[in-house]
Design a protein around this motif. Structure first.
Motif, PDB file in Angstrom:
ATOM      1  N   GLN A 149     -39.112  42.007   2.540  1.00 38.66           N
ATOM      2  CA  GLN A 149     -38.600  41.057   1.539  1.00 38.66           C
ATOM      3  C   GLN A 149     -37.143  41.372   1.222  1.00 38.66           C
ATOM      4  O   GLN A 149     -36.811  41.910   0.184  1.00 38.66           O
ATOM      5  N   ARG A 150     -36.275  41.000   2.128  1.00 42.14           N
ATOM      6  CA  ARG A 150     -34.866  41.346   1.921  1.00 42.14           C
ATOM      7  C   ARG A 150     -34.024  40.192   1.400  1.00 42.14           C
ATOM      8  O   ARG A 150     -32.892  40.403   0.990  1.00 42.14           O
ATOM      9  N   GLN A 151     -34.550  38.966   1.451  1.00 41.65           N
ATOM     10  CA  GLN A 151     -33.756  37.826   0.993  1.00 41.65           C
ATOM     11  C   GLN A 151     -33.666  37.849  -0.528  1.00 41.65           C
ATOM     12  O   GLN A 151     -34.653  38.131  -1.203  1.00 41.65           O
ATOM     13  N   ARG A 152     -32.491  37.577  -1.066  1.00 39.80           N
ATOM     14  CA  ARG A 152     -32.291  37.700  -2.516  1.00 39.80           C
ATOM     15  C   ARG A 152     -31.815  36.375  -3.085  1.00 39.80           C
ATOM     16  O   ARG A 152     -30.829  35.800  -2.626  1.00 39.80           O
ATOM     17  N   THR A 153     -32.491  35.947  -4.139  1.00 39.75           N
ATOM     18  CA  THR A 153     -32.105  34.686  -4.784  1.00 39.75           C
ATOM     19  C   THR A 153     -30.707  34.785  -5.378  1.00 39.75           C
ATOM     20  O   THR A 153     -29.938  33.826  -5.310  1.00 39.75           O
ATOM     21  N   VAL A 154     -30.383  35.930  -5.960  1.00 42.18           N
ATOM     22  CA  VAL A 154     -29.082  36.034  -6.642  1.00 42.18           C
ATOM     23  C   VAL A 154     -27.912  35.822  -5.671  1.00 42.18           C
ATOM     24  O   VAL A 154     -26.829  35.421  -6.080  1.00 42.18           O
ATOM     25  N   ASP A 155     -28.167  36.064  -4.382  1.00 44.94           N
ATOM     26  CA  ASP A 155     -27.084  35.852  -3.427  1.00 44.94           C
ATOM     27  C   ASP A 155     -26.835  34.370  -3.150  1.00 44.94           C
ATOM     28  O   ASP A 155     -25.816  34.012  -2.553  1.00 44.94           O
ATOM     29  N   ALA A 156     -27.761  33.519  -3.573  1.00 48.95           N
ATOM     30  CA  ALA A 156     -27.552  32.076  -3.426  1.00 48.95           C
ATOM     31  C   ALA A 156     -26.960  31.477  -4.699  1.00 48.95           C
ATOM     32  O   ALA A 156     -26.847  30.258  -4.828  1.00 48.95           O
ATOM     33  N   GLY A 184     -28.863  33.790 -21.089  1.00 43.78           N
ATOM     34  CA  GLY A 184     -29.453  32.456 -21.006  1.00 43.78           C
ATOM     35  C   GLY A 184     -28.472  31.348 -20.741  1.00 43.78           C
ATOM     36  O   GLY A 184     -28.834  30.173 -20.754  1.00 43.78           O
ATOM     37  N   ARG A 185     -27.227  31.723 -20.471  1.00 40.80           N
ATOM     38  CA  ARG A 185     -26.202  30.684 -20.254  1.00 40.80           C
ATOM     39  C   ARG A 185     -26.227  30.245 -18.796  1.00 40.80           C
ATOM     40  O   ARG A 185     -25.274  30.475 -18.033  1.00 40.80           O
ATOM     41  N   ALA A 186     -27.321  29.568 -18.419  1.00 38.35           N
ATOM     42  CA  ALA A 186     -27.494  29.191 -17.013  1.00 38.35           C
ATOM     43  C   ALA A 186     -26.467  28.151 -16.585  1.00 38.35           C
ATOM     44  O   ALA A 186     -26.258  27.954 -15.387  1.00 38.35           O
ATOM     45  N   ASP A 187     -25.832  27.490 -17.540  1.00 35.12           N
ATOM     46  CA  ASP A 187     -24.813  26.503 -17.163  1.00 35.12           C
ATOM     47  C   ASP A 187     -23.598  27.173 -16.517  1.00 35.12           C
ATOM     48  O   ASP A 187     -22.759  26.493 -15.923  1.00 35.12           O
ATOM     49  N   ALA A 188     -23.502  28.490 -16.612  1.00 30.96           N
ATOM     50  CA  ALA A 188     -22.380  29.189 -15.971  1.00 30.96           C
ATOM     51  C   ALA A 188     -22.621  29.371 -14.478  1.00 30.96           C
ATOM     52  O   ALA A 188     -21.709  29.735 -13.740  1.00 30.96           O
ATOM     53  N   LEU A 189     -23.869  29.115 -14.047  1.00 32.44           N
ATOM     54  CA  LEU A 189     -24.214  29.354 -12.652  1.00 32.44           C
ATOM     55  C   LEU A 189     -24.364  28.058 -11.879  1.00 32.44           C
ATOM     56  O   LEU A 189     -24.730  27.020 -12.441  1.00 32.44           O
ATOM     57  N   ILE A 190     -24.084  28.136 -10.590  1.00 33.53           N
ATOM     58  CA  ILE A 190     -24.413  27.057  -9.666  1.00 33.53           C
ATOM     59  C   ILE A 190     -25.144  27.698  -8.491  1.00 33.53           C
ATOM     60  O   ILE A 190     -25.063  28.900  -8.285  1.00 33.53           O
ATOM     61  N   SER A 191     -25.833  26.851  -7.738  1.00 31.50           N
ATOM     62  CA  SER A 191     -26.461  27.371  -6.525  1.00 31.50           C
ATOM     63  C   SER A 191     -26.124  26.466  -5.354  1.00 31.50           C
ATOM     64  O   SER A 191     -26.071  25.242  -5.496  1.00 31.50           O
ATOM     65  N   THR A 192     -25.904  27.064  -4.228  1.00 34.84           N
ATOM     66  CA  THR A 192     -25.652  26.286  -3.012  1.00 34.84           C
ATOM     67  C   THR A 192     -26.956  25.983  -2.296  1.00 34.84           C
ATOM     68  O   THR A 192     -26.937  25.408  -1.213  1.00 34.84           O
ATOM     69  N   ASP A 193     -28.052  26.375  -2.893  1.00 30.55           N
ATOM     70  CA  ASP A 193     -29.367  26.086  -2.330  1.00 30.55           C
ATOM     71  C   ASP A 193     -30.086  25.138  -3.292  1.00 30.55           C
ATOM     72  O   ASP A 193     -30.364  25.501  -4.438  1.00 30.55           O
ATOM     73  N   ALA A 194     -30.375  23.934  -2.809  1.00 31.54           N
ATOM     74  CA  ALA A 194     -30.921  22.907  -3.705  1.00 31.54           C
ATOM     75  C   ALA A 194     -32.279  23.309  -4.268  1.00 31.54           C
ATOM     76  O   ALA A 194     -32.573  23.044  -5.439  1.00 31.54           O
ATOM     77  N   ALA A 195     -33.094  23.950  -3.450  1.00 28.92           N
ATOM     78  CA  ALA A 195     -34.430  24.324  -3.925  1.00 28.92           C
ATOM     79  C   ALA A 195     -34.333  25.382  -5.022  1.00 28.92           C
ATOM     80  O   ALA A 195     -35.047  25.318  -6.029  1.00 28.92           O
ATOM     81  N   LEU A 214     -34.630  26.977 -10.707  1.00 30.73           N
ATOM     82  CA  LEU A 214     -34.042  27.733 -11.815  1.00 30.73           C
ATOM     83  C   LEU A 214     -33.436  26.815 -12.878  1.00 30.73           C
ATOM     84  O   LEU A 214     -33.015  27.283 -13.940  1.00 30.73           O
ATOM     85  N   GLY A 215     -33.375  25.508 -12.592  1.00 33.62           N
ATOM     86  CA  GLY A 215     -32.800  24.581 -13.570  1.00 33.62           C
ATOM     87  C   GLY A 215     -31.306  24.765 -13.751  1.00 33.62           C
ATOM     88  O   GLY A 215     -30.786  24.721 -14.862  1.00 33.62           O
ATOM     89  N   ILE A 216     -30.615  24.977 -12.629  1.00 34.28           N
ATOM     90  CA  ILE A 216     -29.160  25.092 -12.684  1.00 34.28           C
ATOM     91  C   ILE A 216     -28.538  24.053 -11.767  1.00 34.28           C
ATOM     92  O   ILE A 216     -29.234  23.389 -10.996  1.00 34.28           O
ATOM     93  N   GLN A 217     -27.224  23.944 -11.859  1.00 30.76           N
ATOM     94  CA  GLN A 217     -26.525  22.911 -11.098  1.00 30.76           C
ATOM     95  C   GLN A 217     -26.492  23.250  -9.603  1.00 30.76           C
ATOM     96  O   GLN A 217     -26.221  24.393  -9.239  1.00 30.76           O
ATOM     97  N   TYR A 218     -26.738  22.219  -8.792  1.00 34.22           N
ATOM     98  CA  TYR A 218     -26.612  22.391  -7.340  1.00 34.22           C
ATOM     99  C   TYR A 218     -25.186  22.047  -6.946  1.00 34.22           C
ATOM    100  O   TYR A 218     -24.609  21.081  -7.442  1.00 34.22           O
ATOM    101  N   ALA A 219     -24.618  22.831  -6.085  1.00 34.19           N
ATOM    102  CA  ALA A 219     -23.254  22.545  -5.632  1.00 34.19           C
ATOM    103  C   ALA A 219     -23.178  22.745  -4.128  1.00 34.19           C
ATOM    104  O   ALA A 219     -23.884  23.575  -3.551  1.00 34.19           O
ATOM    105  N   CYS A 220     -22.354  21.946  -3.501  1.00 32.25           N
ATOM    106  CA  CYS A 220     -22.208  22.109  -2.052  1.00 32.25           C
ATOM    107  C   CYS A 220     -20.781  21.746  -1.634  1.00 32.25           C
ATOM    108  O   CYS A 220     -20.020  21.256  -2.451  1.00 32.25           O
TER     109      CYS A 220
END
Lengths: 368, 530
Positions: free
Chosen positions: B110-117, B508-519, B524-530
């Motif tokens: 289990q080496r894949q990490r969500t935080v890296d996305a 809890g300030r999830a609005d500071a984060l974005i993810s490049t992975d839509a899933a 996580l209920g954060i913004q998707y960005a690409c």
């Protein structure tokens, strides 16, 4: 960026003084709107100060629906101010078809109920009217409270003033307190509800800033009170925090400052009331604001307040004469309104101060 | 045709092969002497004309297999020897023929990490100013302890001031990076001392209030009876090891510990209990823990606790009572699909007594576990944390039981980034364990290198009780590495807070984060960005 201001006077003043305060600051805002809350009214509403005053902008159908609702719930209309608007296509504003400023008699059963019951009734009625108008996009309800009038519109502030004839010397809108802001544009959509000053149960607040803890504030506030809703602007949370501390918890005003901009942990340890301050900080960590902000608040008794973020990242200045106190984002606004004052007495509040201005214009600088 | 036994082991069956260059070798013997696994040995090879030559050869043996630790390479003066990972290895299969395999370290699958996305994507530009990471002041602390809702505060208004009229649960405000629970026993006394030394230095010289959890294994008497106890969080787990002595020492403690941590489960091996092989239960470990020389199993569950209500009433209350209700008591669980249910129960308990919910993700490390548990059980931390935080938000209870998360923090070396992202998702702070021993010199990783923590033969002297091996670890240098890393962590955390305009932790300030992975963004209920 918003520019905010307020005038507190021992004699009633007209809105054009507020415009005079704000227009010189035009370089600091984008002239996208004008909004003000007037409290302690004279003129047209001088004789019905105890009666709840409804302020709204809507369609003709909206007026009809509101009338039906108010009739059905036992409110009886008293005084009314219908603005004699200037129909000029050249004026740069997005006017609504109807503007309603009316006082009502409480439903008969509420004549005998407590002050709290009445306050709850007024809030619930405003929320119900808001929901009613939102159903088919029929307009906006800004405030429903005794002796408080709210006017907001999208467009150039000078044009809005012309439209409502606020420049006229015989304008019948006068009050001892005016809180004003010139900008309708939010960072996102242009929404009338997003324009401050915001109002809730006697508390008014406007702010110049970016509340970077908006999400935290909002998530914490939603379940606290039914009136904490909308959240069209990140500054609304400041009003709700003010209301929560003073109205819901009944805590003294200085704790509002302690809660929204808590002292650093290290400094708290050196305070005599350190255990209390730590308790407040940890319990209400979600009401902390972070990021640049300066705010002007007005309390139910007419007291005005001002404070800034913990790093004083947004400007504010307070000038005074024997008959009035003026708060402004920029000193040029104060210079336009009270040029004769002694500028040496101007107050530039620090990041640790909470300023309160009472009805007899006594200014207190409380330091955190 | 030459006869051959197909069951024989060749070095090509092993996970690591030794690459040896005889032409460079000076036959100094350092590598052979240093290899704690006896994976290499001198051999005399017959050459033509009755000549012989001395060489170094890898043992083709499962019992003495090379683990890739690289001690030989580190010592070799002429770069003549080094281990190389063998992609054709049959070692996993072969070792399973002699019972369940055990090892330490992290999951190797289990080496894949969500935080890296995730990216810190809400940068203050124009609409509001970024802060200056170098010149502005930052307030970086996190709570450990039960926080009451404002309507439950015992406050009375007298005139223009508020007065506290009753007791509230104890809350410690500490640094949001906590040194996780690795026991004396799992770690060598040298390694444990190096970490404890770093904690004291960070607090007293650097003024960074880092706290350390003792792990389940007791504490040295000198520490329990010193004022440094205030930096320690005492852990109690299902084996209760070391607690007889702790309880007896309570009257002699000069100060209160920072907290008590009840360990229910561990992210690296959820449901597997604790394990200290007999080989590591040396005399001093027997003394601290009060046990004979035997393999020590902490059961996977706390005997006598049959429900979460009992856990609250029995363990939390009794531990609170033992320290006069002055010390926060928290609980640590392995992240699980049931974490939200556990957190909800703790949030709703009528005693307001749980002072922290520690969630340990699948990428956490361990000193010893069944390999099957390490590689195939557990739960990623990011969505568990987010779900717990959002469950609290839905009830208006966020922040009341602080959320601390760990498991794989700093796997890429950048713990500050991991911490910041997890804090934005709702964590109050993070805890690290494996990273600490890597700073001390541990060479184990999630790619199968070493991970021999369970054998007592740790080549770096960190996870062993063999005094000869322990001497390889310089305590002061180890502590220095940890201190320097935490100072870097602190600096990097500011460099992440400043661009989003925050001077206090954006819990809890999830609005500071974005993810490049839509899933991931959706979950996580954060913004998707690409």
């Amino acid at each position: 960026m918003c520019r905010i201001g307020a005038i507190k006077s021992t004699v009633p003043v007209k809105p054009k003084l507020a415009l005079k305060l704000m227009l010189p600051q035009q370089e600091g805002h984008d002239s996208s709107g004008f909004a003000m809350v007037m409290q302690d009214l004279y003129g047209v509403f001088a004789d019905s100060k105890e009666k709840p005053l409804l302020s709204m902008a809507c369609t003709a159908r909206g007026v009809q629906r509101i009338n039906e609702y108010m009739d059905r719930h036992g409110f009886v209309q008293l005084a009314q101010w219908v603005p004699d608007v200037v129909h000029d296509q050249a004026l740069a504003l997005q006017a609504m078809p109807r503007y309603v400023f009316r006082t009502y008699e409480y439903p008969e059963i509420y004549q005998y109920r407590s002050q709290k019951a009445r306050e709850d009734l007024l809030l619930d009625t405003r929320l119900a009217l808001r929901a009613l108008l939102a159903e088919e996009d029929d307009g906006y309800v800004y405030s429903f409270w005794p002796d408080v009038l709210t006017l907001k519109e999208i467009g150039d502030p000078a044009a809005i003033a012309t439209y409502f004839r606020l420049w006229d010397d015989d304008c019948r809108l006068v009050a001892k307190n005016i809180v004003v802001q010139c900008r309708q544009n939010t960072n996102y959509a242009i929404v009338r509800y997003a324009a401050h000053p915001f109002f809730l149960q006697g508390y008014t607040l406007c702010a110049n800033g970016e509340n970077t803890f908006f999400t935290k504030n909002r998530e914490f506030q939603i379940p606290l009170h039914r009136g904490y809703m909308g959240f069209e602007s990140d500054s609304q949370t400041l009003l709700y925090s003010l209301h929560y501390v003073l109205h819901e918890r009944q805590w003294p005003i200085q704790y509002f400052k302690h809660i929204i901009t808590p002292l650093p942990y290290e400094e708290i340890q050196h305070k005599n009331d350190a255990p209390l301050l730590m308790l407040l900080r940890e319990t209400l960590a979600n009401l902390e604001i972070n990021g640049p902000n300066t705010l002007i608040g007005m309390l139910p008794d007419g007291t005005m307040i001002n404070c800034c973020d913990a790093k004083k990242l947004r400007p504010i200045v307070i000038g005074k004469t024997p008959s009035c106190v003026v708060i402004s984002s920029e000193v040029c606004g104060i210079n336009a309104v009270i040029p004769q004052r002694d500028v040496g007495t101007d107050i530039y509040p620090t990041e640790r101060e909470l300023i309160t201005i009472t009805n007899d214009l006594e200014i207190t600088r409380w330091k955190q | 045709m030459e006869a051959i036994n197909t069951q024989d082991i060749a070095t090509n069956d092993l996970a690591w092969k030794i690459e040896y260059i005889p032409e460079r070798c000076t036959l100094c013997g350092s590598c052979v002497a240093a290899c704690t696994f006896a994976a290499i040995a001198f051999v005399r090879v017959d050459l033509p004309h009755k000549k012989t030559k001395l060489l170094i050869r890898q043992e083709p043996s499962l019992a003495h297999c090379c683990v890739g630790c690289g001690v030989c390479e580190k010592l070799c003066p002429s770069q003549a020897i080094r281990p190389i990972a063998n992609p054709h290895s049959r070692q996993h299969l072969l070792t399973s023929c002699s019972g369940p395999a055990r090892r330490g370290g992290r999951s190797n699958l289990q080496r894949q990490r969500t935080v890296d996305a995730l990216l810190v994507g809400r940068i203050s530009q124009m609409t509001d100013p970024s802060l200056d990471a170098e010149r502005h002041t930052f307030d970086i602390k996190a709570p450990l302890g039960r926080i009451l809702s404002p309507d439950k505060l015992p406050l009375q208004r007298i005139g223009d001031t508020l007065t506290i009229t009753g007791k509230t649960p104890p809350v410690r405000w500490i640094y949001p990076l906590l040194f996780s629970d690795m026991s004396i026993g799992a770690l060598s006394t040298h390694a444990w001392e190096a970490i404890a030394l770093a904690v004291a230095y960070l607090n007293e010289v650097c003024h960074i209030p880092v706290r350390m959890s003792s792990g389940e294994g007791g504490m040295p008497m000198k520490l329990i009876t010193s004022d440094k106890l205030k930096y320690m969080i005492l852990q109690i787990a299902s084996g209760h090891f070391g607690w007889d002595r702790i309880i007896r020492t309570i009257p002699h403690m000069p100060c209160d510990p920072a907290g008590i941590l009840i360990k229910i489960g561990q992210g690296a091996k959820p449901g597997d209990g604790g394990l200290l092989p007999e080989s590591k239960v040396e005399h001093h470990i027997q003394h601290i823990r009060g046990v004979p020389k035997t393999t020590l199993h902490s059961p996977p569950n706390h005997q006598g606790l049959y429900s979460i209500e009992e856990a609250v009433q029995k363990m939390h209350l009794s531990l609170h009572a033992a320290f006069g209700f002055r010390v926060p008591v928290a609980i640590k669980c392995a992240a699980s699909s049931t974490s939200v249910a556990v957190y909800n129960n703790l949030l709703r308990d009528p005693y307001n007594i749980c002072g922290g919910f520690f969630l340990d993700g699948v990428q956490g490390g361990t000193g010893a576990a069944n390999t099957v548990s390490l590689d195939h059980t557990g739960h990623p931390i990011a969505s568990t944390l987010r779900d717990c935080y959002r469950a609290a938000v839905a009830q208006g209870l966020q922040g009341q039981i602080p959320l601390w998360v760990g498991g794989g923090i700093g796997m890429t070396g950048q713990a500050a980034a991991d911490a910041f992202k997890l804090i934005c998702l709702g964590a109050n702070g993070v805890f690290i364990g494996k990273l600490l021993i890597q700073l001390l010199g541990c060479v184990g990783n999630e790619y199968g290198r070493c991970n021999q923590c369970s054998t007592g033969q740790c080549p770096t002297g960190i996870c062993t009780q063999d005094y000869r091996l322990m001497m390889r670890l310089d305590i002061d240098k180890g502590a220095e590495a940890i201190v320097n890393y935490v100072l870097t962590f602190d600096s990097e955390l500011r460099k992440l807070m400043a661009p989003v305009g925050n001077s206090s932790l954006p819990v809890g300030r999830a609005d500071a984060l974005i993810s490049t992975d839509a899933a991931i963004a959706k979950q996580l209920g954060i913004q998707y960005a690409c």
